[in-house]
Write a protein that holds these residues in place. Structure first.
Motif, PDB file in Angstrom:
ATOM      1  N   ASN A 194     -19.734  36.268 -45.702  1.00  9.92           N
ATOM      2  CA  ASN A 194     -18.575  36.630 -44.879  1.00  9.92           C
ATOM      3  C   ASN A 194     -17.385  36.990 -45.766  1.00  9.92           C
ATOM      4  O   ASN A 194     -16.243  36.592 -45.502  1.00  9.92           O
TER       5      ASN A 194
ATOM      6  N   ARG B 238     -13.245  37.841 -45.179  1.00  5.88           N
ATOM      7  CA  ARG B 238     -13.045  37.669 -43.741  1.00  5.88           C
ATOM      8  C   ARG B 238     -12.705  36.209 -43.475  1.00  5.88           C
ATOM      9  O   ARG B 238     -12.802  35.370 -44.359  1.00  5.88           O
ATOM     10  N   ALA B 239     -12.359  35.929 -42.245  1.00  6.35           N
ATOM     11  CA  ALA B 239     -12.120  34.532 -41.866  1.00  6.35           C
ATOM     12  C   ALA B 239     -13.405  33.743 -42.112  1.00  6.35           C
ATOM     13  O   ALA B 239     -14.512  34.260 -41.927  1.00  6.35           O
ATOM     14  N   ASN B 240     -13.255  32.535 -42.573  1.00 10.92           N
ATOM     15  CA  ASN B 240     -14.399  31.645 -42.826  1.00 10.92           C
ATOM     16  C   ASN B 240     -15.313  32.140 -43.938  1.00 10.92           C
ATOM     17  O   ASN B 240     -16.529  31.973 -43.866  1.00 10.92           O
ATOM     18  N   GLU B 241     -14.735  32.768 -44.954  1.00  8.97           N
ATOM     19  CA  GLU B 241     -15.524  33.158 -46.120  1.00  8.97           C
ATOM     20  C   GLU B 241     -16.151  31.888 -46.694  1.00  8.97           C
ATOM     21  O   GLU B 241     -15.521  30.837 -46.735  1.00  8.97           O
TER      22      GLU B 241
END
Length: 60
Positions: free
Chosen positions: A27, A30-33
């Protein structure tokens, strides 16, 4: 991933990171990599060994 800008300008560039080969699996950017802690530890060790060797004058 700013390295692409340097590379496109002809500046020799090395890009190194941690995580899976496919950035989508982590991910990336992005958010929550996410990455596995074991991958982070290994990548940190590689960078630390390189820096130690470089600073000690052990260059190819």
């Amino acid at each position: 991933m700013d390295a692409r800008h340097y590379a496109s300008a002809g500046v020799p560039t090395i890009l190194y990171g941690t995580g899976p080969k496919d950035p989508l699996d982590a991910n990336v950017h992005r958010a929550n990599e996410r990455i596995k802690v074991a991958d982070l530890r290994l990548a940190t060790e590689v960078v630390a060994r390189f820096a130690y060797d470089w600073l000690a004058g052990e260059r190819p």
